[in-house]
Every structure is written in C-alpha cells, then in structure tokens.
Design an enzyme around this catalytic site. Structure first.
Site, PDB file in Angstrom:
ATOM      1  CE  LYS A 176      -2.723   3.377   1.158  1.00  0.00           C
ATOM      2  NZ  LYS A 176      -2.053   4.692   1.028  1.00  0.00           N
ATOM      3  CB  CYS A 285      11.598   8.648  10.556  1.00  0.00           C
ATOM      4  SG  CYS A 285      12.487   7.407   9.605  1.00  0.00           S
ATOM      5  CD  GLU A 386       8.864  12.693  12.926  1.00  0.00           C
ATOM      6  OE1 GLU A 386       9.827  12.082  12.431  1.00  0.00           O
ATOM      7  OE2 GLU A 386       7.749  12.163  13.104  1.00  0.00           O
TER       8      GLU A 386
END
Length: 492
Positions: A176, A285, A386
């Site tokens: 996906k 990340c 973040e």
C-alpha cells in the site's frame, strides 16, 4: 518514460479500480499534476488479499529452494539497474526530492534486494542439544500474507526495505504505497514480475490509507503488517492488529539528538550535522533535528553551521548543484511553518530561514528555507515534536551527564549522532543513549545489513538486517524420538 496513468497491480496484472476511480498525483516541486493513478477501494483490496493468499497457500514461490528465490531477487536488482534512470526520474518528479538524494536511495534499494538474496541462502534453523534418544531441530517457515504500508518520504527505498525480506522469506505481500507518492512502488512491482516473481506474490493497491490501510490491518487473511510512518498511526495499527494477533513491524517518528562535544573535529561535525538535518529536505524520521553543542565551542560551531546552511542550494531537483528539494505538499509546508512560528512565539530566535522559499521557475511548488532556531527551551513544541522538515533547534550543554539526560528526554528514540575524537567517550555515550541507531562521527544512519529501528515511541522491530528475516518467518520446533524402546510415560 513518464506515463499519463498508472494502474494498480493485482495477481500479476495491471488493474483499474472496480469503481473506475482514480487519483491525481503531483510534482511537489512545481505544484503541477504529474499523472493519474488507479484508486483502490476495499473491493479491490480484497482481490489483492485473496491473490496473495492463494499465491501463498497454493503457489510455488514459498516452495522454491531458497537459491532459486535468491536468483530471482538478484534479477530484480539487475532490472532496477537497467531502469535506473526511469526510477530516479519518477522518484524525483513524484516526491520533489533532489536527484542526488534519489540516486543514493535507489542504489540502496537495489542493494537491499541483493543483500536479502544472499542473506536468505544462509538463514536456517538450529539443531539443539537434547536428552539421549531425542532429536530436535527448528525449521523456518514464511509467516504468510504481509501488508506493507509505505511512507511518502522514501518511496522506493522503503518499498525495498519491506518487499525484499518478505519475499526472500517466501511470503506474499500487498503493498500500500503512500497516496502522495505511489508511482515508483508500482514500477517496483512491475519489475518483480519481469524478474520472475510468480503472480500474486507481490500486489500493489494505491489508495486512501484510512480506507485501504485500515482494511488490510483488520483483515483475518493478513498475517503481518509492516508500517513506516507517524507514531499516532502506528499506535492505531498496533491496536487494530491486536484483534487478530498479527505480527507487526513499526518504524515510526523521531526527534533525534545530534551531540557535538568540545573535542570534535568541528569542520567535520558541521558538514555531517548539515547533512543530518537537511538531507531529503529534512523529511526523514531519523533527521537529527535537536542539536546539542558544547558551550566551549558553541559560538564557533554555530557560526560555521549557519554560514554553510545559507549556502545550500534550493532549486531544480534535477540540477546536480541542488542540495535541498521541495516539501511534499502544501499541507506539510504549512505544518512546518506552524512549528517554526510557534517557536518564535515561545521566545526562540531564528538565525536563518524560517519562511517559505521562492524558487525561480518553481513558483507554484512547495519550498521552505533551511532553518536554524536557537534560544529554545525543552518544553517548546518545536523541541519536543517531530517537525518533518528542514528545521533544526540548537541548544548548548556543559557536560556529558547533562547532555545524555537531555538527549534522552523525548518520547522518541529512533536515532542519534555523536561527534567526538575520544573513542572511549563515543562508546560510553552511545551505550547510554536511548536510540536504536547511534552514529559516531558519521551522518549516515543505515546500510544494508545494519539494523534500523527505534526505542520507545519510535517503533517496534528492526529492518534492513539479517535479523529482519525472522520478522517474516515462524520458527517451528520438530522433536523426534529415536530410541529403541517405546516411550510409555503412563506405564499402562
């Protein structure tokens, strides 16, 4: 090489959604439509799951000798090299990242398939010491059908991180891709089939994460979910996967510290720290977005860092001179700017950047200036959360014990960096940092063979390593008795 339309791939064939729906995908560097992509719904996803289920339960891939699977995986890498320019072009066009970044990431994706082709050949069970008359060995079997949910920041590389170990282990997968960047995942699926992966082993269903991702996570015929993305979404996946006790691998958010000690090679630390935050436009990340500088070198380091930050080139992603590409979307750009402005409102100071960039020829694209923020405090939103953009917050520290405590003062624990010429200190500090990846005097966080993953709310499991194969395998214990006398425990 660019097409006007990209189809999903189910059971080895290109397919359109049963609803006839499609989505527009964009070039974020220009803010222009790039192509249309078939938009899967739950009915399409069900077809993909059943294709994967049938391929796993009744197909030949998992039953092939590992050497044969390895040859196919090496063929995938070979075709990726043959189509390298196409993959780079589409990765740049669909993500807005610089060509330099895309080249490095696609090279690693190729190496991932080669790495797991070699790793699976030597990945085997064990023979265990047993009482006389008994023989025990463990046999590794593929876990089954795996849902692979890919993020938008590293479309090709993250697809390889997940597809390669899964199919090496003998699993079948449903990929996906992120709604914003689905094109190169579709190309990788095409390459898998061209290389000889049987129908149904790799399937790709682009579409809404809330619809497709949710359907995959809840489905009883899916045995494992691997997800890279935000921590809130990872928590939701973990909760839903628990209902059917699925295996999960989660690589989530980060707010990684970058620690520069007083004995560091300052020029090397400046260069590495620059890369650590601004590579991939800060949309990583493991971006080292919290910088801690020893007070004795703070002014010297910061002056050099800001000077070099101002020299970074933003512009045409295909220009070799470009260092920093575009932001993925207008929405993400506004999120980044919101964090920066909140820091200013809280009393922080912007030394450079801090606003949307205007790039000649790319006026409708999504660009943000590389940003350095100082005078921050630990409770600020920009320090704790973040940002996922080209923004670094900078603090000074006075001693080793203090900076370790401050570096660990985060709900995240994905990566960290240490800059020092004292090897004893490097090892000592590395062992105390609560992070899955620690970089010492290097800006690079991962190579094929190095485990990648996080502590705390940065995730569960490790990818990119030999050990990752076990995330896609079951260990079966086979216990045999070979004694000459029958076993009669009850004695009747």
């Amino acid at each position: 090489m660019k097409r006007a339309h990209y189809s999903m791939i189910i059971n080895g064939e290109r397919a359109e959604s049963v609803s006839g729906e499609f989505s527009d995908t964009y070039n974020p560097a220009k803010g222009e439509k790039l192509a249309t992509v078939a938009k899967a719904n739950t009915e399409d996803t069900e077809k993909a799951i059943q294709a994967a289920r049938n391929a796993f339960d009744h197909g030949k891939w998992r039953r092939w000798p590992v050497g044969r699977r390895a040859r196919v995986m090496n063929k995938i890498a070979e075709i990726m090299r043959d189509r390298f320019k196409e993959l780079v072009e589409m990765e740049v066009l669909n993500s807005g990242k610089s060509a330099g970044a895309a080249i490095g990431q696609i090279n690693q994706a190729i190496e991932d398939f080669e790495f797991y082709a070699g790793a699976i050949v030597g990945h085997r069970g064990t023979v265990n010491n047993m009482p006389y008359g008994f023989f025990n060995y463990t046999h590794k079997e593929p876990v089954g059908v795996c849902a692979q949910i890919i993020p938008w920041n590293y479309p090709v590389m993250m697809a390889a991180w997940k597809i390669a170990p899964a199919i090496a282990a003998g699993c079948s997968v449903i990929v996906k891709p992120a709604s914003l960047t689905p094109i190169t995942a579709i190309l990788i699926n095409e390459i898998c089939h061209e290389a000889g992966v049987p129908e149904g082993v790799v399937n790709t269903v682009p579409g809404s994460g809330a619809v497709i991702g949710d359907y995959l996570v809840n489905h009883e015929d899916v045995n494992k979910v691997a997800f890279t993305g935000s921590t809130p979404t990872g928590k939701d996946i973990m909760e839903k996967a628990s209902r059917t006790l699925k295996r999960i691998t989660l690589e989530l958010g980060g707010k990684s510290p970058n620690i520069v000690f007083e004995d560091a090679d300052i020029d090397g630390a400046v260069a590495g720290s620059l890369f650590g935050i601004y590579f991939n436009t800060g949309q990583s990340c493991e971006a080292r977005s919290r910088m801690f500088i020893h007070e004795s070198i703070y002014d010297e380091f910061l002056e050099k860092f800001v000077e070099k930050t101002k020299k970074l080139n933003l512009g045409d992603p295909f220009d070799k001179a470009t260092h920093v590409g575009s932001i993925i979307s207008r929405e993400q750009l506004e999120i980044i700017d919101g964090y920066v402005q909140s820091a200013v409102e809280d009393g922080a100071t912007i030394l450079t950047g801090g606003k949307e960039a205007e790039i000649e020829g790319f006026e409708n694209g999504y660009w943000y200036e590389p940003t350095v923020i100082v005078d921050v405090t630990p409770e600020m939103k920009a320090v704790r959360e973040e940002i996922f953009g080209p923004v670094v917050v900078v603090e000074k520290f006075s001693n080793e014990k203090e900076v370790i405590a401050r570096a660990n003062d985060s709900k995240y624990g994905l990566a960290s960096a240490i800059w020092t010429t004292n090897q004893g200190r490097a090892t000592r500090v590395a062992h105390q940092l609560e992070a899955g990846v620690v970089m010492v005097n290097s800006p690079f966080s991962a190579f094929p063979g190095t485990p990648f993953g996080g502590y705390k709310e940065s995730g569960i499991g490790r990818e990119l390593a030999v050990e990752s194969l076990d995330l896609y395998m079951e260990d079966k214990s086979v216990l045999s008795y070979y004694g000459s006398k029958p076993i009669n425990p009850f004695g009747v």
